[in-house]
Design a protein around this motif. Structure first.
Motif, short mmCIF file in Angstrom:
data_model
loop_
_atom_site.label_atom_id
_atom_site.label_comp_id
_atom_site.label_asym_id
_atom_site.label_seq_id
_atom_site.Cartn_x
_atom_site.Cartn_y
_atom_site.Cartn_z
N GLU A 1 41.68 1.88 75.69
CA GLU A 1 42.08 2.57 74.65
C GLU A 1 41.19 2.16 73.47
O GLU A 1 41.17 3.11 72.38
N LYS A 2 40.83 0.88 73.26
CA LYS A 2 40.30 0.39 72.18
C LYS A 2 38.65 0.69 72.14
O LYS A 2 38.23 0.59 71.08
N THR A 3 38.04 0.87 73.16
CA THR A 3 36.66 0.95 73.27
C THR A 3 36.25 2.48 73.05
O THR A 3 36.98 3.38 73.38
N ASP A 4 34.96 2.60 72.45
CA ASP A 4 34.58 4.01 72.07
C ASP A 4 32.83 4.05 72.44
O ASP A 4 32.47 5.16 71.99
N THR A 5 32.44 3.10 72.91
CA THR A 5 31.03 3.27 73.22
C THR A 5 30.44 2.07 74.20
O THR A 5 31.40 1.30 74.37
N VAL A 6 29.20 2.13 74.56
CA VAL A 6 28.87 1.21 75.86
C VAL A 6 27.42 0.67 75.40
O VAL A 6 26.60 1.52 75.11
N LEU A 7 27.56 -0.69 75.40
CA LEU A 7 26.22 -1.44 75.19
C LEU A 7 25.68 -1.66 76.69
O LEU A 7 26.56 -2.21 77.47
N VAL A 8 24.50 -1.83 76.87
CA VAL A 8 23.80 -1.99 78.28
C VAL A 8 22.77 -3.23 78.08
O VAL A 8 21.98 -2.86 77.47
N VAL A 9 23.33 -4.29 78.88
CA VAL A 9 22.47 -5.51 78.72
C VAL A 9 21.98 -5.92 80.15
O VAL A 9 23.14 -6.09 80.90
N ASP A 10 20.97 -6.12 80.32
CA ASP A 10 20.58 -6.47 81.83
C ASP A 10 20.90 -5.55 82.68
O ASP A 10 21.46 -6.05 83.83
N GLY A 11 21.22 -4.38 82.56
CA GLY A 11 21.58 -3.50 83.35
C GLY A 11 23.11 -3.35 83.60
O GLY A 11 23.67 -2.60 84.51
N LYS A 12 23.81 -3.91 82.86
CA LYS A 12 25.31 -4.14 82.90
C LYS A 12 26.03 -3.69 81.48
O LYS A 12 25.41 -3.80 80.39
N LYS A 13 27.10 -2.86 82.02
CA LYS A 13 27.88 -2.24 80.94
C LYS A 13 28.56 -2.97 80.20
O LYS A 13 29.60 -3.61 80.87
N LEU B 1 41.62 -2.96 61.78
CA LEU B 1 41.12 -4.12 62.26
C LEU B 1 42.36 -4.91 62.69
O LEU B 1 42.38 -5.84 63.68
N LEU B 2 43.09 -4.82 61.93
CA LEU B 2 44.44 -5.93 62.31
C LEU B 2 44.94 -5.24 63.64
O LEU B 2 45.62 -6.31 64.27
N SER B 3 45.23 -4.14 63.91
CA SER B 3 45.61 -3.62 64.92
C SER B 3 44.88 -3.97 66.24
O SER B 3 45.55 -4.20 67.10
N TYR B 4 43.66 -3.93 66.07
CA TYR B 4 42.82 -4.33 67.05
C TYR B 4 42.96 -5.95 67.51
O TYR B 4 43.24 -6.25 68.50
#
Length: 498
Positions: free
Chosen positions: A226-238, A49-52
């Motif tokens: 390097e901090k991301t590990d998943t994708v949310l898709v909203v209105d066709g946008k990642k 958390l703190l590193s992020y």
């Protein structure tokens, strides 16, 4: 028990210890310094958390230790805890009177999200004058605070007043010496507009209209890293996000990512029935570089903060609305709808005297309020003696508080002596300015010696005790002490029941 003893306790989510305390003896090796035992505080924290949120902590934690303990020097414990709390689920609110100190710490420990949260608070704090706000904004690169503060310079007199201008002494340019050349140029351009532009107000309206349409680069904000590990898709946008961070700030996402739902194993998770821009702005409020909400979308974002169970985002939206130019009745409506206590208190306090109520009782927005909300303006203004019966007025900032001399004289030698100094005044009712006090707290204090006292809370109790001593109101002090004793007993009972 200090708030940080509850917030930074060891748990299954913590994996590092920050040691805070004054240093007893010096050594060439920083980690060999031994803090004095009576001043040591150990904050159990989560490295991820703190590193992020902070490059400072990311680099600190890269130096592996066993046990993982890290010394934090030259900080005041409550202030350091306060600024850390701003990136946790339960931000500390009582230290906002030290906002400038907290901004300095947020800057030192490279915590942009905490810094942004504090910027919003300073923007809405009416007790900090505009030249102080400019100094803070300039020093710590707070762009929104600087913009708002510059907008407060509307006339030539504003420049004279904030440069210590007087007829008896030469102009003192201290403000201009203390800020950067870049900010000086902005102030200068503002003055030129004031002096030379006959259509200044029209120009400002057009300028603000243009600035309100801000182009936000969502693609960069939610780009893969390097901090991301998943994708949310909203209105066709990642949107590339970090599961652990969203899980920490939201029970909704914690369940989505960690329970036995099909989304747990999906590479791309669709989020439905929400606009991309609104959803992106909401998520940003708990990330490194939050997007500034607007008056147009703030209420929609509050709805989403409840839907996606994000209390920290909700708190930051509350601060934004407090600092916004929305009218006070709309603020009261929003505060009631979303149960925002601070917004409610601040909005109610904007009803300063009888004229502010006008035809309030005949307006539909008032009729739609709950009975508790309808009562609150009366509690803060009308309750303090009917206007016809009052014979003294206290001026707190731009607020007016009505009272009865004989009642206050009976309860307080402070007020007895104060009223004695104004016996020759022909003004009716008599007026007295009270400095260095918050209107809502002073109102609550005075109400404690009347028949219908305002509510004491854990948030204001300590300040009320200090005010009771300052204004020599022993009966009010007894009220507060009784409240604290009762609250403590209640806490003990609840703890034993658990």
């Amino acid at each position: 028990m200090p708030f940080y003893d509850r917030l930074f306790v060891e748990s299954d989510k913590t994996d590092a210890v920050l040691i805070i305390g004054k240093i007893e003896n010096e050594s060439e090796e920083p980690m060999k310094k031994v803090p004095k035992l009576e001043t040591v505080k150990r904050f159990y924290v989560n490295k991820a958390l703190l590193s992020y949120h902070s490059v400072y902590f990311k680099e600190l934690f890269e130096d592996e230790r066993s046990p993982p303990e890290y010394l934090i020097e030259n900080v005041e414990v409550s202030e350091f805890a306060g600024v850390l709390s701003l990136i946790h689920n339960k931000p500390m609110l009582r230290l906002y009177y030290k906002a400038e100190n907290l901004v300095e710490l947020a800057d030192r420990f490279q915590l942009p999200a905490a810094k942004r949260h504090l910027e919003l608070f300073i923007m809405m704090d009416t007790e900090i004058d505009k030249n102080r706000k400019i100094l803070v904004a300039d020093k710590y690169k707070l762009s929104e605070l600087l913009k708002m503060s510059l907008d407060l310079f509307r006339t030539e007199n504003d420049y004279r007043r904030y440069c210590d201008y007087s007829k008896s002494y030469p102009v003192n340019f201290k403000l201009f010496y203390d800020i950067s050349n870049e900010t000086n140029v902005k102030l200068f351009h503002k003055l030129i507009d004031i002096l030379c532009c006959p259509c200044r107000r029209t120009c400002e309206i057009e300028e603000n209209r243009d600035e309100s349409v801000e182009i936000i680069d969502y693609e960069t904000l939610f780009a893969q890293s390097e901090k991301t590990d998943t994708v949310l898709v909203v209105d066709g946008k990642k949107m590339h996000v970090n599961k652990a961070i969203l899980s920490y700030y939201s029970d909704y996402f914690n369940t989505l990512f960690n329970s036995d739902f099909k989304e747990k194993s999906m590479q791309e998770i669709p989020i439905k029935q929400v606009k991309f821009e609104h959803f992106a702005t909401l998520l940003s409020l708990v990330l490194e570089n939050p997007i500034v909400p607007s008056e147009r979308n703030a209420e929609k974002l509050l709805v989403l903060s409840e839907r996606f169970l994000m209390p920290v985002a909700k708190r930051r939206l509350e601060l934004f609305i407090i600092s916004s130019s929305k009218n006070r009745l709309q603020k009261v409506r929003i505060a009631e709808k979303f149960k925002l206590e601070d917004l409610m208190d601040k909005s109610i306090s904007l009803f300063i005297d009888r004229d502010d109520f006008g035809d309030l009782l005949n307006r539909q927005i008032y009729r739609d309020f709950s009975d508790d909300t309808k009562y609150m303006p009366a509690a803060i203004t009308g309750k303090f003696a009917s206007f016809d019966q009052s014979d003294v007025v206290f001026l707190i900032g731009r607020h007016r508080l009505y009272g009865k001399k004989d009642l206050l004289t009976y309860h307080s030698t402070y007020f007895k002596d104060l009223f004695q100094t104004n016996l020759d005044s022909k003004k009716s009712p008599s007026e007295f300015r009270i400095d260095n006090v918050k209107f809502d707290e002073f109102s609550t204090l005075i109400s404690l010696v009347q028949t219908n006292p305002l509510k004491i809370t854990e948030k204001n109790a300590e300040n009320l005790l200090q005010l009771a001593d300052r204004f020599d109101l022993p009966s009010a002090k007894c009220h507060v002490e009784l409240f604290l004793i009762t609250s403590e007993k209640k806490s003990i009972r609840e703890a034993s029941n658990r």
